[in-house]
Design a protein around this motif. Structure first.
Motif, mmCIF file in Angstrom:
data_model
loop_
_atom_site.group_PDB
_atom_site.id
_atom_site.type_symbol
_atom_site.label_atom_id
_atom_site.label_comp_id
_atom_site.label_asym_id
_atom_site.label_seq_id
_atom_site.Cartn_x
_atom_site.Cartn_y
_atom_site.Cartn_z
ATOM 1 N N LEU A 134 1.490 -15.880 9.829
ATOM 2 C CA LEU A 134 2.706 -16.729 9.690
ATOM 3 C C LEU A 134 3.265 -17.245 10.896
ATOM 4 C CD1 LEU A 134 5.187 -17.886 8.255
ATOM 5 C CD2 LEU A 134 6.302 -15.819 8.495
ATOM 6 N N ASN A 136 6.036 -19.224 12.894
ATOM 7 C CA ASN A 136 7.280 -19.356 12.896
ATOM 8 C C ASN A 136 7.470 -20.724 14.002
ATOM 9 O OD1 ASN A 136 8.692 -18.055 10.513
ATOM 10 N ND2 ASN A 136 8.244 -16.255 11.665
ATOM 11 N N PRO A 165 13.810 -18.476 9.881
ATOM 12 C CA PRO A 165 12.547 -17.518 10.132
ATOM 13 C C PRO A 165 12.630 -16.191 9.700
ATOM 14 C CG PRO A 165 13.029 -18.804 12.171
ATOM 15 C CD PRO A 165 14.356 -18.982 11.282
ATOM 16 N N ILE A 166 13.807 -15.603 9.925
ATOM 17 C CA ILE A 166 13.793 -13.972 9.446
ATOM 18 C C ILE A 166 13.915 -13.803 7.895
ATOM 19 C CG2 ILE A 166 14.934 -13.457 11.390
ATOM 20 C CD1 ILE A 166 17.293 -12.582 9.850
ATOM 21 N N THR A 169 10.117 -14.508 6.862
ATOM 22 C CA THR A 169 9.397 -13.408 7.338
ATOM 23 C C THR A 169 9.766 -12.108 6.519
ATOM 24 O OG1 THR A 169 9.448 -14.143 9.478
ATOM 25 C CG2 THR A 169 8.930 -11.672 9.129
ATOM 26 N N LYS A 170 11.085 -11.904 6.066
ATOM 27 C CA LYS A 170 11.220 -10.813 5.117
ATOM 28 C C LYS A 170 10.641 -11.045 3.830
ATOM 29 C CE LYS A 170 15.684 -9.171 6.954
ATOM 30 N NZ LYS A 170 16.983 -8.689 6.825
ATOM 31 N N LEU A 173 6.679 -10.463 4.301
ATOM 32 C CA LEU A 173 6.163 -9.313 4.920
ATOM 33 C C LEU A 173 5.777 -8.034 4.042
ATOM 34 C CD1 LEU A 173 5.995 -7.963 7.751
ATOM 35 C CD2 LEU A 173 8.348 -7.052 7.427
ATOM 36 N N ILE A 184 2.544 -12.193 12.453
ATOM 37 C CA ILE A 184 3.429 -13.087 12.367
ATOM 38 C C ILE A 184 3.633 -13.433 13.858
ATOM 39 C CG2 ILE A 184 6.014 -13.307 11.889
ATOM 40 C CD1 ILE A 184 5.599 -10.950 9.946
ATOM 41 N N LEU A 186 6.243 -15.696 16.193
ATOM 42 C CA LEU A 186 7.317 -16.480 16.417
ATOM 43 C C LEU A 186 7.286 -17.553 17.712
ATOM 44 C CD1 LEU A 186 10.461 -17.214 16.243
ATOM 45 C CD2 LEU A 186 10.860 -15.167 17.774
ATOM 46 N N PHE A 213 12.561 -9.810 16.139
ATOM 47 C CA PHE A 213 11.278 -9.665 16.164
ATOM 48 C C PHE A 213 10.643 -8.804 16.978
ATOM 49 C CE2 PHE A 213 11.208 -13.694 14.201
ATOM 50 C CZ PHE A 213 10.557 -13.737 13.264
ATOM 51 N N ILE A 227 3.263 -8.488 15.360
ATOM 52 C CA ILE A 227 4.204 -9.381 15.729
ATOM 53 C C ILE A 227 4.105 -9.886 17.174
ATOM 54 C CG2 ILE A 227 6.569 -9.684 15.981
ATOM 55 C CD1 ILE A 227 5.780 -8.897 13.085
ATOM 56 N N THR A 229 5.368 -13.135 20.089
ATOM 57 C CA THR A 229 6.226 -13.962 20.241
ATOM 58 C C THR A 229 5.652 -14.959 21.609
ATOM 59 O OG1 THR A 229 7.210 -12.749 22.077
ATOM 60 C CG2 THR A 229 8.191 -12.925 19.684
#
Length: 329
Positions: A134, A136, A165-166, A169-170, A173, A184, A186, A213, A227, A229
């Motif tokens: 994913l 974001n 985004p969260i 994501t939730k 997930l 994921i 970001l 994140f 995760i 970023t």
């Protein structure tokens, strides 16, 4: 004898001068080949993977779509404008080898409307039954004095940059956790680490996303969910898509784009691909000055605050109708 020595030294000097451009050209060629090889290697990491890209119709979203589609990913492209999604779809399939790529799937998604995200997540899962990666990418920014920005606009920015985004994501997930695999990414901003004047709402939303994140990374590590970023300074806008499917970058763009002001969407897309292949947790795309600012903010906060406050006074009286609001990363 001395004359011969002088002539010999002169010839060596001339040869050295002539060799320098050739050496520089050779080094440039090696660097270019290295990046191309690295790019091909990165593409293999997403082959057959289900990749979801939010705001696929943005500059960065298009570049990520192009890169991942060419790499054989099973794309689910999300955006809030169906017509632009279809244009992107046509551009992708017009330049790709159908024997090596999957037909992208399109999903309408407006992250400013949080109430629809859960339903859209179900639609995304219905495309292939799972999500491997994913990205974001959707984001919104505003520039202006804090007192001139309405609370309504503050909330909208938080919806797009944080709650959207969260929430997505939730929703996705549990599928990754149950399969014990997934990543994921970001696409954040360096302002997730420190704020600058006239970006209060934007910086606050990016700080919030970064914090979420960072915490999530530790929580899902045992389930082998990665995760990541990716934080550029800012992604500059450009008009590259004048002709459908015309995404070929020349060697000159490769050499000179890093010296331009702002980060090119192509460069960020390539870094996202590398981040996925290497499963890197955090990446900053910035020149040394913004990177140094992160450390100055941490260890010398008073000095940092004094520097960023310089020259702000004359910019505070900005009329509300002159606020800069746009979708950006």
């Amino acid at each position: 004898m001395k004359l011969n020595e002088i002539l010999g030294q002169s010839k060596m000097g001339i040869m050295a001068v002539l060799m320098l451009p050739l050496l520089l050209l050779a080094i440039s060629g090696i660097l270019f080949i290295y990046q191309e090889v690295s790019r091909l290697w990165s593409k293999s990491a997403v082959q057959n993977k289900v990749v979801v890209i939010t705001d696929a119709i943005s500059g960065l979203g298009k570049e990520c779509s192009r890169l991942f589609h060419a790499g054989g990913a099973r794309l689910v492209l999300c955006g809030k404008n169906w017509e632009k999604l279809e244009i992107l779809y046509d551009a992708l399939i017009s330049v790709a080898d159908p024997s090596k790529t999957f037909t992208p799937k399109l999903v309408l998604l407006d992250l400013s409307d949080i109430s629809c995200v859960q339903d859209v997540a179900k639609e995304i899962l219905d495309c292939y039954g799972c999500v491997d990666i994913l990205i974001n990418n959707a984001s919104m920014k505003v520039k202006g004095p804090a007192q001139n920005i309405s609370l309504e606009l503050d909330k909208k920015i938080m919806d797009v940059n944080y709650f959207g985004p969260i929430t997505l994501t939730k929703a996705l997930l549990p599928n990754m956790i149950s399969r014990r695999t997934g990543q994921i990414v970001l696409v954040n901003n360096i302002q997730g680490r420190f704020g600058i004047p006239l970006r209060t709402a934007y910086a606050a939303s990016k700080h919030a996303a970064q914090g979420f994140f960072d915490c999530l990374r530790a929580e899902v590590e045992e389930f082998e969910v990665v995760i990541s970023t990716v934080s550029p300074t800012f992604i500059r806008s450009y008009h590259m898509y004048t002709e459908p499917g015309n995404w070929e970058a020349s060697i000159w763009k490769f050499f000179f784009r890093k010296f331009a002001y702002g980060v090119h969407p192509v460069e960020v897309a390539e870094e996202v691909m590398k981040t996925i292949r290497r499963k890197k947790q955090e990446v900053f795309i910035a020149n040394p000055i913004p990177k140094a600012a992160i450390y100055i903010r941490t260890f010398f906060p008073e000095f940092f605050f004094a520097v960023v406050a310089c020259g702000v006074k004359e910019k505070l009286n900005v009329p509300e109708d002159r606020l800069l609001v746009k979708m950006a990363a």
